[in-house]
Scaffold this motif. Sequence first.
Motif, short mmCIF file in Angstrom:
data_model
loop_
_atom_site.label_atom_id
_atom_site.label_comp_id
_atom_site.label_asym_id
_atom_site.label_seq_id
_atom_site.Cartn_x
_atom_site.Cartn_y
_atom_site.Cartn_z
N ASP A 2 0.90 -1.25 0.12
CA ASP A 2 -0.05 0.00 -0.03
C ASP A 2 0.94 1.27 -0.11
O ASP A 2 0.29 2.41 -0.16
CB ASP A 2 -0.95 0.06 1.16
CG ASP A 2 -0.30 -0.09 2.50
OD1 ASP A 2 0.99 -0.59 2.50
OD2 ASP A 2 -0.66 0.31 3.57
N HIS A 26 0.04 -12.82 6.20
CA HIS A 26 -0.30 -11.67 5.46
C HIS A 26 0.67 -11.67 4.17
O HIS A 26 -0.07 -11.67 3.21
CB HIS A 26 -0.11 -10.38 6.41
CG HIS A 26 -0.17 -9.04 5.51
ND1 HIS A 26 -1.58 -8.61 5.07
CD2 HIS A 26 0.55 -8.14 5.17
CE1 HIS A 26 -1.10 -7.74 4.58
NE2 HIS A 26 -0.06 -7.07 4.55
N ASP A 29 1.80 -6.41 9.83
CA ASP A 29 0.40 -6.68 9.41
C ASP A 29 0.16 -8.06 9.69
O ASP A 29 -1.02 -8.64 9.23
CB ASP A 29 0.48 -6.23 7.74
CG ASP A 29 0.26 -4.91 7.63
OD1 ASP A 29 0.16 -4.12 8.46
OD2 ASP A 29 0.16 -4.68 6.37
N MET A 34 -3.01 -7.03 14.41
CA MET A 34 -3.14 -5.56 14.53
C MET A 34 -4.09 -5.21 15.76
O MET A 34 -4.58 -6.23 16.54
CB MET A 34 -4.03 -4.94 13.19
CG MET A 34 -3.11 -5.09 12.05
SD MET A 34 -4.11 -4.52 10.56
CE MET A 34 -2.82 -4.41 9.04
N GLY A 77 -3.86 -8.66 9.92
CA GLY A 77 -3.59 -8.09 8.28
C GLY A 77 -4.45 -9.01 7.50
O GLY A 77 -5.09 -10.14 7.90
N ARG A 78 -4.64 -8.58 6.31
CA ARG A 78 -5.72 -9.36 5.33
C ARG A 78 -4.62 -10.54 4.72
O ARG A 78 -3.56 -10.61 4.82
CB ARG A 78 -6.00 -8.49 4.16
CG ARG A 78 -4.99 -8.03 3.41
CD ARG A 78 -5.44 -6.82 2.45
NE ARG A 78 -6.35 -7.10 1.62
CZ ARG A 78 -6.92 -6.26 0.57
NH1 ARG A 78 -6.91 -5.13 0.86
NH2 ARG A 78 -8.04 -6.88 -0.41
N TYR A 83 -6.36 1.92 11.15
CA TYR A 83 -7.44 2.56 10.11
C TYR A 83 -8.11 3.25 11.01
O TYR A 83 -9.18 3.96 10.36
CB TYR A 83 -8.10 1.74 9.07
CG TYR A 83 -7.05 1.04 8.15
CD1 TYR A 83 -6.29 1.68 7.34
CD2 TYR A 83 -6.77 -0.32 8.55
CE1 TYR A 83 -5.40 1.17 6.38
CE2 TYR A 83 -5.42 -0.99 7.67
CZ TYR A 83 -4.82 -0.18 6.74
OH TYR A 83 -3.90 -0.79 6.06
N LEU A 124 -12.18 -6.78 1.46
CA LEU A 124 -11.67 -5.50 1.23
C LEU A 124 -11.18 -5.21 -0.20
O LEU A 124 -10.73 -6.04 -0.86
CB LEU A 124 -10.34 -5.53 2.23
CG LEU A 124 -10.43 -5.45 3.51
CD1 LEU A 124 -9.00 -5.80 4.45
CD2 LEU A 124 -11.09 -4.09 4.24
N HIS A 129 -8.69 -3.87 -3.07
CA HIS A 129 -7.16 -4.02 -3.08
C HIS A 129 -6.71 -2.50 -2.80
O HIS A 129 -7.23 -1.64 -3.27
CB HIS A 129 -6.77 -4.59 -4.43
CG HIS A 129 -6.58 -5.96 -4.47
ND1 HIS A 129 -6.09 -6.69 -5.30
CD2 HIS A 129 -7.41 -6.96 -3.64
CE1 HIS A 129 -6.14 -7.87 -5.01
NE2 HIS A 129 -6.95 -8.18 -4.11
N LYS A 182 -4.89 0.91 -3.14
CA LYS A 182 -4.83 1.72 -4.40
C LYS A 182 -3.53 1.59 -5.11
O LYS A 182 -3.19 1.74 -6.26
CB LYS A 182 -5.50 3.12 -3.94
CG LYS A 182 -6.88 3.18 -3.60
CD LYS A 182 -7.21 4.62 -3.61
CE LYS A 182 -7.15 4.98 -1.91
NZ LYS A 182 -7.60 4.25 -1.10
#
Length: 366
Positions: free
Chosen positions: A62, A114, A133, A136, A141-142, A176, A212, A214, A216
């Motif tokens: 990210d 992650h 990540d 958290m 993390g994803r 976030y 979620l 992706h 940007k």
Amino acid sequence: MLIFRQLFDPPSSTYTYLLADGGSGSAVIIDPVFEQVRRDAALIEELGLRLICTLETHVHADHVTGAWLLKQWTGCQIALSAESGAEDADRYLVQDDVVAFGSRNLQVRKTPGHTNGCLTYVLDDRSMAFTGDCLMVRGSGRTDFQQGDPHAMYSSVHRQIFTLPDACLLYPAHDYRGLTVTSVREERRFNPRLGGEIGEDDFAGYMKNLRLAHPKKLDVAVPANLKCGRPDGNMGVTAEPAWAPLRYSFAGIWEIDPLGLEEHAREVQILDVREPEEFTGPLGHIRGATLIPLGQLAERAAELAKDRPVVAVCRAGSRSAQATVILRESGFPDVANLAGGMLRWRAEGHAVEGGSPLEYIAEYSI
Ligand SMILES: N[C@@H](CCC(=O)N[C@@H](CS)C(=O)NCC(=O)O)C(=O)O
Ligand SMILES: [Fe+2]
């Protein structure tokens, strides 16, 4: 003594951590962000530290890491996981490696899930861990791209993080919602994805349905981070101002020293933002300075030329710092603050028009 700072990059909600050993001044920085390198380098300098290493918790998707740029500026090393797939690092870390900084160190724990190359860094006394990540604050993390795997993450959290002392503070790579820190005790109990009695399959089910979007910057960030943040060509590297030797402060102000201004006085416009009675008072003023008191600057900025650099001056350097902010907002590209103002200018023996000899000025009499 440990020096510790948590820094934030608002666009990517990334936390960067600066840790240093107060005795020796040796510092490491975890997850620096490319666009924040100037800020972070200013803090390192102001704290009198020497950066010995950048550490990545993983190859970020990210944002672009500031590792390569910090290496150019400070000569530090770059370290990240041996399983990151990244080139151009100085050190590739594996489980139980120790990254020393002065008399302190961080221990490396592999926490994949992650990404394959995710690491958690644990402080020597196990009072703090930097979980990247993986875990958290009340989250994780994803696990849906970059070799993400919820089963690996579940095991990482349970075997490598929840086994740390209850009171160990956990610092993530992102938040976030603006949450800054948590602890092993809290997350074991309250993490909605991984805490309490939640099992591996419950976690995998949760993660498969995160839905979620992706990141940007994914397409730019991953290739750049696989080269430790080295940009292609000169792309993205913000040039240093070339018109005079300037220093960027952690407060966000470009500054010039009295000597630098003396040497470049002919090429710049000197803007004095004090009140008229100060301008003609005992400290005097720099030859050729234009007087516009700070309170009038926003309305009168057009009296200055935009195509020549402006150095703002006041008594001690604080009002003039604000003047540089006002000038930038008014579209002046090259502005700097005279560090220490007229007080330092006079103390360092530079010439003025008007004014009294130093020994007659109250500020200089002890
Ligand atoms: N919207 C963000 C993406 C945020 C994101 O995917 N963050 C990753 C970390 S690189 C994550 O694991 N998020 C977990 C979560 O938000 O629960 C962007 O565009 O950059
Ligand atoms: Fe990430």
